[in-house]
Design an enzyme around this catalytic site. Structure first.
Site, PDB file in Angstrom:
ATOM      1  N   ASN A 171       8.228  -9.432   9.419  1.00  0.00           N
ATOM      2  CA  ASN A 171       7.552  -8.646   8.391  1.00  0.00           C
ATOM      3  C   ASN A 171       8.401  -8.684   7.123  1.00  0.00           C
ATOM      4  O   ASN A 171       9.625  -8.701   7.187  1.00  0.00           O
ATOM      5  CB  ASN A 171       7.378  -7.193   8.825  1.00  0.00           C
ATOM      6  N   ARG A 176      12.154   0.557  -1.344  1.00  0.00           N
ATOM      7  CA  ARG A 176      13.328   0.819  -2.168  1.00  0.00           C
ATOM      8  C   ARG A 176      14.534   1.137  -1.286  1.00  0.00           C
ATOM      9  O   ARG A 176      14.380   1.605  -0.148  1.00  0.00           O
ATOM     10  CB  ARG A 176      13.062   1.994  -3.114  1.00  0.00           C
ATOM     11  N   GLU A 236       4.144 -11.990   5.781  1.00  0.00           N
ATOM     12  CA  GLU A 236       3.894 -12.060   4.338  1.00  0.00           C
ATOM     13  C   GLU A 236       4.314 -13.407   3.757  1.00  0.00           C
ATOM     14  O   GLU A 236       3.834 -13.799   2.689  1.00  0.00           O
ATOM     15  CB  GLU A 236       4.631 -10.929   3.614  1.00  0.00           C
ATOM     16  N   ASP A 285       9.365   8.631  -8.798  1.00  0.00           N
ATOM     17  CA  ASP A 285       8.508   7.659  -8.126  1.00  0.00           C
ATOM     18  C   ASP A 285       7.324   7.218  -8.985  1.00  0.00           C
ATOM     19  O   ASP A 285       7.127   7.698 -10.094  1.00  0.00           O
ATOM     20  CB  ASP A 285       8.032   8.243  -6.793  1.00  0.00           C
TER      21      ASP A 285
HETATM   22  C1  LIG Z   1       7.702  -1.420  -6.753  1.00  0.00           C
HETATM   23  C2  LIG Z   1       7.255  -0.987  -5.385  1.00  0.00           C
HETATM   24  C3  LIG Z   1       8.051  -0.127  -4.639  1.00  0.00           C
HETATM   25  C4  LIG Z   1       7.673   0.281  -3.375  1.00  0.00           C
HETATM   26  N1  LIG Z   1       8.486   1.118  -2.663  1.00  0.00           N
HETATM   27  C5  LIG Z   1       8.150   1.472  -1.407  1.00  0.00           C
HETATM   28  C6  LIG Z   1       9.026   2.266  -0.623  1.00  0.00           C
HETATM   29  O1  LIG Z   1      10.098   2.681  -1.062  1.00  0.00           O
HETATM   30  N2  LIG Z   1       8.657   2.576   0.649  1.00  0.00           N
HETATM   31  C7  LIG Z   1       7.481   2.138   1.187  1.00  0.00           C
HETATM   32  O2  LIG Z   1       7.207   2.424   2.345  1.00  0.00           O
HETATM   33  N3  LIG Z   1       6.611   1.397   0.461  1.00  0.00           N
HETATM   34  C8  LIG Z   1       6.931   1.042  -0.823  1.00  0.00           C
HETATM   35  N4  LIG Z   1       6.070   0.270  -1.554  1.00  0.00           N
HETATM   36  C9  LIG Z   1       4.784  -0.136  -0.981  1.00  0.00           C
HETATM   37  C10 LIG Z   1       4.948  -1.240   0.037  1.00  0.00           C
HETATM   38  O3  LIG Z   1       5.676  -2.300  -0.494  1.00  0.00           O
HETATM   39  C11 LIG Z   1       3.588  -1.755   0.491  1.00  0.00           C
HETATM   40  O4  LIG Z   1       2.933  -0.687   1.164  1.00  0.00           O
HETATM   41  C12 LIG Z   1       3.642  -2.963   1.395  1.00  0.00           C
HETATM   42  O5  LIG Z   1       2.344  -3.251   1.854  1.00  0.00           O
HETATM   43  C13 LIG Z   1       4.531  -2.743   2.577  1.00  0.00           C
HETATM   44  O6  LIG Z   1       4.507  -3.885   3.401  1.00  0.00           O
HETATM   45  P1  LIG Z   1       4.258  -3.746   4.964  1.00  0.00           P
HETATM   46  O7  LIG Z   1       2.803  -3.394   5.129  1.00  0.00           O
HETATM   47  O8  LIG Z   1       4.611  -5.078   5.495  1.00  0.00           O
HETATM   48  O9  LIG Z   1       5.152  -2.655   5.449  1.00  0.00           O
HETATM   49  C14 LIG Z   1       6.442  -0.161  -2.835  1.00  0.00           C
HETATM   50  C15 LIG Z   1       5.645  -1.017  -3.581  1.00  0.00           C
HETATM   51  C16 LIG Z   1       6.027  -1.433  -4.847  1.00  0.00           C
HETATM   52  C17 LIG Z   1       5.144  -2.374  -5.617  1.00  0.00           C
HETATM   53 MN   LIG Z   2       3.520  -6.365   6.689  1.00  0.00          MN
END
Ligand SMILES: Cc1cc2nc3c(=O)[nH]c(=O)nc-3n(C[C@H](O)[C@H](O)[C@H](O)COP(=O)(O)O)c2cc1C
Ligand SMILES: [Mn+2]
Length: 484
Positions: A171, A176, A236, A285
């Site tokens: 994954n 952050r 991804e 945030d």
């Molecule tokens: C700039 C930015 C910061 C982000 N920070 C977080 C974070 O701190 N924690 C989190 O859970 N998702 C965060 N997200 C959202 C996740 O990246 C997003 O939900 C993504 O789909 C997660 O991938 P996953 O589904 O493989 O877990 C952020 C997105 C962006 C664009």
């Molecule tokens: Mn994912």
């Protein structure tokens, strides 16, 4: 079209006048935020990517706002407009191919040419030109403190790579990371996310350490893909490979059993200690509010590897619009065809900046049967991360969901609150500070479609007052004559 690395993308931005190099000394504490915030929210003509070349205390330049407009976000993904993203996918899906959903999905996999998008291994990589293990220190990186009451400095644009300890599946997520000290970080993966899944699966089988790698920079398609809400279990890197038309080149990490994109600028290797939690936050945030401190797992650094000419990429989030809004727009456009695959009567969707993704979703539908607006509401609330949407407005197909003035006008006119509001409870975004309790709360669906006999509406629904085409053309032709 694929970028080899972040440097190639920065060159493209520079050549098209979309990059400013800031050469005076700047502080990574608050100053870069204030500059980036002004540029993000200022006039479109001045909204450019920023390369801070002289950041106090670090030899590395800091890049912000690289994805901070529709155009730059599209360029990052090798297209000229974000609409092209969805259109490319929509063409492949060919919604009229007969068959059940699973067979359509299988066909989609074939059409997407998965073998071409698969990551490929290389043995030497730019991201390992410099390898620091025992001497690795996060202090060597120009990590930003974004807002005054932030709990510390935060890595804000990472691609966090883990493997499921049970299935071995990769994954990549953008979560952050808070700097606790020069060798430890807070890992802010929220409970709905892929990284948190891997943490739980490691805990289940009694593992004590979950290897993780944090890739910064490299091809912007990889950075974007980390933020994309792919269904759990889908790598991804496949999306990144598909977007760039070529598999991402990966290299083995120096100290952990993971692979990282070879063209990354910086890679922080290490592990998450599954027995450990520490208070992470607060953090200014993307809602525009601070998210408050909470307990999160801790990442321990085992190595920092990097390119000799590394750029440190960062984003500043806060009250919208900021850069992450445009990353979300890319997702909105790319995932629309996939939503339509599940809910074929959905026409278009808009997650406006003011709604910070989860607070407000506007969706237009082709209405054909009683209760359809409700079925779309429930469908969206059951679809991946769309489940976190707090307010969903459903309008008819001819309504332009991107025109908020039109949407407000339609809602006001077409809604009887006694009949057209759906209030339910369900999972909410961890960033929702108003919900009944953390992660759980109320949701509002607004059926702002025109009502008719199918809806049990007995009166006549009035037609819209629109001019006939003939008169419009006539007035167009004579416009100069009026002398207005
Ligand atoms: C700039 C930015 C910061 C982000 N920070 C977080 C974070 O701190 N924690 C989190 O859970 N998702 C965060 N997200 C959202 C996740 O990246 C997003 O939900 C993504 O789909 C997660 O991938 P996953 O589904 O493989 O877990 C952020 C997105 C962006 C664009
Ligand atoms: Mn994912």
């Amino acid at each position: 079209m694929a970028y080899r690395d972040l440097h190639e993308f920065v060159r493209r931005l520079d050549e098209s006048g979309q990059l400013r190099r800031i050469t005076v000394p700047v502080s990574a504490e608050l100053e870069i935020t204030e500059v980036t915030d002004r540029v993000s929210k200022g006039p479109a003509s001045g909204n450019v990517a920023l390369l801070f070349e002289n950041v106090e205390g670090s030899s590395l330049p800091v890049l912000t706002n690289a994805f901070g407009s529709a155009e730059r976000m599209a360029w990052a993904l090798g297209v000229d407009s974000l609409d092209e993203l969805g259109a490319n996918l929509e063409r492949m899906i060919a919604l009229d191919i007969p068959g059940s959903l699973p067979s359509k999905l299988k066909r989609l996999g074939e059409l997407m040419d998965v073998p071409r998008a698969l990551p490929r291994m290389v043995s030497r990589a730019p991201c390992q030109q410099i390898v620091d293990t025992d001497s690795a220190s996060l202090d060597s990186l120009p990590i930003l403190k974004c807002w005054p009451d932030d709990g510390g400095r935060y890595i804000t644009l990472p691609a966090v790579i883990t493997r499921d300890p049970e299935t071995g599946r990769r994954n990549v997520g953008m979560y952050r990371l808070q700097v606790f000290d020069e060798r430890t970080l807070g890992m802010h993966w929220q409970r709905h996310k892929g990284g948190a899944d891997h943490q739980r699966s490691g805990e289940k089988i009694g593992q004590t350490r979950l290897p993780a790698a944090i890739a910064l920079g490299g091809d912007p398609a990889v950075t974007y893909a980390a933020s994309a809400p792919l269904p759990q279990g889908i790598d991804e890197m496949l999306l990144a490979g598909w977007l760039r038309g070529r598999g991402v080149e990966m290299v083995k990490c120096a100290t952990v059993d993971l692979e990282v994109p070879a063209s990354s600028d910086i890679v922080i290797e290490g592990y998450v200690d599954l027995s450990e939690r520490r208070l992470e936050g607060p953090f200014g945030d993307h809602t525009g509010y601070y998210s408050l401190a909470g307990l999160y797992p801790v990442f321990h650094v085992s190595a920092i590897t990097r390119r000799k000419d590394a750029i440190y990429p960062a984003t500043v989030v806060g009250r919208p619009p900021m850069e992450d809004y445009w990353m979300g727009k890319a997702t909105e456009r790319l995932f629309l065809p996939l939503i339509r695959l599940m809910l074929p009567d959905v026409i278009d969707i808009n997650m406006p900046a003011e709604g910070v993704f989860h607070n407000l979703v506007i969706v237009s539908i082709r209405k054909r049967y009683p209760g359809q607006a409700r079925s779309v509401l429930y469908g969206l609330w059951g679809l991946g991360l769309m489940m976190l949407s707090k307010v969903v407005v459903v309008v008819d197909e001819q309504v332009n969901v991107h025109d908020l003035s039109e949407v407000a006008w339609r809602v006001g006119n077409s809604v009887d609150p006694a009949r057209d509001l759906v209030i339910v409870e369900g999972p909410t975004d961890d960033l929702d500070h108003a919900s009944l309790r953390p992660g759980y709360g109320g949701k509002l669906g607004i059926d702002a479609t025109a009502k008719g006999p199918d809806d049990g509406f007995e009166r006549q629904w009035p037609p819209e007052a629109l001019m006939v085409e003939e008169v419009r053309r006539w007035v167009d032709e004579r416009w100069e004559d009026y002398g207005i």
